[in-house]
Write a protein that holds these residues in place. Structure first.
Motif, PDB file in Angstrom:
ATOM      1  N   LEU A  15      -2.018   9.848  -7.711  1.00  0.00           N
ATOM      2  CA  LEU A  15      -2.341   8.586  -7.314  1.00  0.00           C
ATOM      3  C   LEU A  15      -0.681   8.103  -6.404  1.00  0.00           C
ATOM      4  CD1 LEU A  15      -2.851   7.145 -10.623  1.00  0.00           C
ATOM      5  CD2 LEU A  15      -4.405   7.153  -8.414  1.00  0.00           C
ATOM      6  N   LEU A  39      -2.065   8.696  -3.020  1.00  0.00           N
ATOM      7  CA  LEU A  39      -3.652   7.966  -2.974  1.00  0.00           C
ATOM      8  C   LEU A  39      -2.976   6.063  -2.911  1.00  0.00           C
ATOM      9  CD1 LEU A  39      -6.660   9.946  -4.686  1.00  0.00           C
ATOM     10  CD2 LEU A  39      -4.675   9.705  -1.946  1.00  0.00           C
ATOM     11  N   ALA A  40      -2.708   5.680  -4.100  1.00  0.00           N
ATOM     12  CA  ALA A  40      -2.646   4.214  -3.929  1.00  0.00           C
ATOM     13  C   ALA A  40      -1.429   3.818  -3.216  1.00  0.00           C
ATOM     14  CB  ALA A  40      -2.583   4.366  -5.774  1.00  0.00           C
ATOM     15  N   ARG A  41      -1.302   3.465  -1.907  1.00  0.00           N
ATOM     16  CA  ARG A  41      -0.406   3.292  -1.209  1.00  0.00           C
ATOM     17  C   ARG A  41       0.306   1.818  -1.799  1.00  0.00           C
ATOM     18  NH1 ARG A  41      -1.948   6.200   4.218  1.00  0.00           N
ATOM     19  NH2 ARG A  41      -1.478   7.953   3.962  1.00  0.00           N
ATOM     20  N   SER A  42      -0.776   0.941  -1.461  1.00  0.00           N
ATOM     21  CA  SER A  42      -0.398  -0.354  -2.373  1.00  0.00           C
ATOM     22  C   SER A  42       0.640  -0.704  -3.272  1.00  0.00           C
ATOM     23  CB  SER A  42      -1.166  -1.238  -1.829  1.00  0.00           C
ATOM     24  OG  SER A  42      -2.323  -0.815  -3.216  1.00  0.00           O
ATOM     25  N   ARG A  43      -0.086  -0.092  -4.425  1.00  0.00           N
ATOM     26  CA  ARG A  43       0.935   0.207  -6.038  1.00  0.00           C
ATOM     27  C   ARG A  43       1.569   1.054  -5.536  1.00  0.00           C
ATOM     28  NH1 ARG A  43      -0.639  -4.443  -8.096  1.00  0.00           N
ATOM     29  NH2 ARG A  43      -2.867  -4.808  -8.192  1.00  0.00           N
ATOM     30  N   ARG A  44       2.035   1.711  -4.817  1.00  0.00           N
ATOM     31  CA  ARG A  44       2.991   2.434  -5.133  1.00  0.00           C
ATOM     32  C   ARG A  44       4.345   1.079  -4.153  1.00  0.00           C
ATOM     33  NH1 ARG A  44       2.731   7.808  -1.512  1.00  0.00           N
ATOM     34  NH2 ARG A  44       3.195   6.012   0.607  1.00  0.00           N
ATOM     35  N   PHE A  66       4.910   7.244 -11.601  1.00  0.00           N
ATOM     36  CA  PHE A  66       3.449   8.024 -11.438  1.00  0.00           C
ATOM     37  C   PHE A  66       2.659   8.844 -12.324  1.00  0.00           C
ATOM     38  CE2 PHE A  66       3.907   4.702  -8.324  1.00  0.00           C
ATOM     39  CZ  PHE A  66       2.343   4.002  -7.498  1.00  0.00           C
ATOM     40  N   VAL A 118       4.341  -1.323 -12.196  1.00  0.00           N
ATOM     41  CA  VAL A 118       3.261  -1.569 -10.176  1.00  0.00           C
ATOM     42  C   VAL A 118       2.793  -2.775 -10.247  1.00  0.00           C
ATOM     43  CG1 VAL A 118       2.528   1.274 -10.160  1.00  0.00           C
ATOM     44  CG2 VAL A 118       1.067  -0.700 -11.791  1.00  0.00           C
TER      45      VAL A 118
END
Length: 291
Positions: free
Chosen positions: A31, A34-39, A66, A276
């Motif tokens: 994640l 992959l979860a760039r906006s949340r990162r 994460f 996040v």
């Protein structure tokens, strides 16, 4: 997609917790990429809240966050599907004498529950002890996920769920009837009923519901924090001592007190807070966006 995830969680909940925790950490590492906006959201939050840290220190906490986030997602199947005996083994309660003592005095109890990653497992465990009341938001983006989240918090005992949009009156009635409130007031819920008080030195929109509910019902505020233990060793839900001299006559001061207390809890286990979430989404008039 949500139904497939629920099915996967049902399959995974049969695994021993150490193995499930290892899978969850691997899922969280995926994640992270992959979860760039949340990162990005978590990166901004950590930079704002821990400006005194080095970039390497913040990066290390971000990566660990994460990994633990991945754990919290995969281990949620335990709180949704596992029998009560297993959950009792995995989630240890400490300080239960604090809410019990308040209730023995005939006072309502507000459990102050900040958004640490173990809160859903803790909520399921607390529901085995008390017939309480929970506040939730009506489904918006993902009604399937919301339905299962609410199920996990209400599958044991007689739990009353109140939609946030229904206002404060049903919650007040439940508190006065003796139901402990499992209350999560530490997110950014927008401008309505919020004041701007510091959170790690940054003005943050903070609702005043904790102070208002305590004043209307005479309830004692008892902190309730759930920690994820390392290496799949389970969880511990800690009840703190009831807050003295709360509420005050100043709702803004009360909101600031809540945030100061939360800062101390976060510093104790910084990777486990819900970074996040866009905690600083709502800004004071004239201030620029942060995300």
């Amino acid at each position: 997609m949500s139904r497939l995830l629920v099915a996967l969680l049902w399959v995974l909940h049969w695994l021993p917790l150490p193995l499930l925790a290892a899978l969850g950490r691997g899922f969280g590492a995926l994640l992270f990429h992959l979860a760039r906006s949340r990162r990005h959201v978590a990166e901004v939050n950590l930079r704002l809240c821990f400006s005194e840290w080095t970039e390497a220190e913040r990066r290390a906490v971000l990566r660990e966050h994460f990994r633990l986030l991945g754990r919290s997602i995969l281990e949620r199947g335990i709180s949704w599907f596992a029998p009560a005996e297993r959950i009792r083994r995995l989630v240890r309660l400490e300080g239960k004498e604090h809410p019990d003592g308040v209730r023995a005095q005939g006072r309502p109890v507000i459990l102050l529950v900040p958004h640490f990653l173990g809160l859903d497992m803790g909520g399921t465990r607390v529901a085995m002890e008390y017939d309480g009341v929970y506040v939730y938001s009506r489904p918006k983006r993902d009604p399937v996920a919301d339905r299962w989240l609410n199920w996990g918090r209400s599958r044991f005992g007689d739990q009353l769920q109140v939609a946030r949009q229904d206002g404060i009156r049903p919650v007040v009635r439940a508190l006065r009837a003796g139901r402990p409130l499992y209350y999560l007031p530490d997110l950014d819920y927008g401008r309505k009923e919020s004041v701007f008080v510091p959170f790690f030195g940054v003005p943050a929109a903070t609702i005043t519901g904790l102070s208002r509910l305590a004043r209307l019902t005479g309830a004692a505020v008892v902190p309730c924090v759930t920690e994820m233990l390392p290496d799949g060793k389970g969880y511990v839900t800690r009840f703190g001592e009831p807050w003295a001299d709360f509420p005050s006559e100043d709702e803004v001061a009360d909101a600031a007190r809540m945030n100061r207390w939360l800062e101390g809890e976060i510093r104790r286990m910084p990777a486990q807070y819900h970074w996040v979430h866009r905690r600083f989404k709502t800004r004071p008039p004239g201030e620029p966006r942060l995300y």
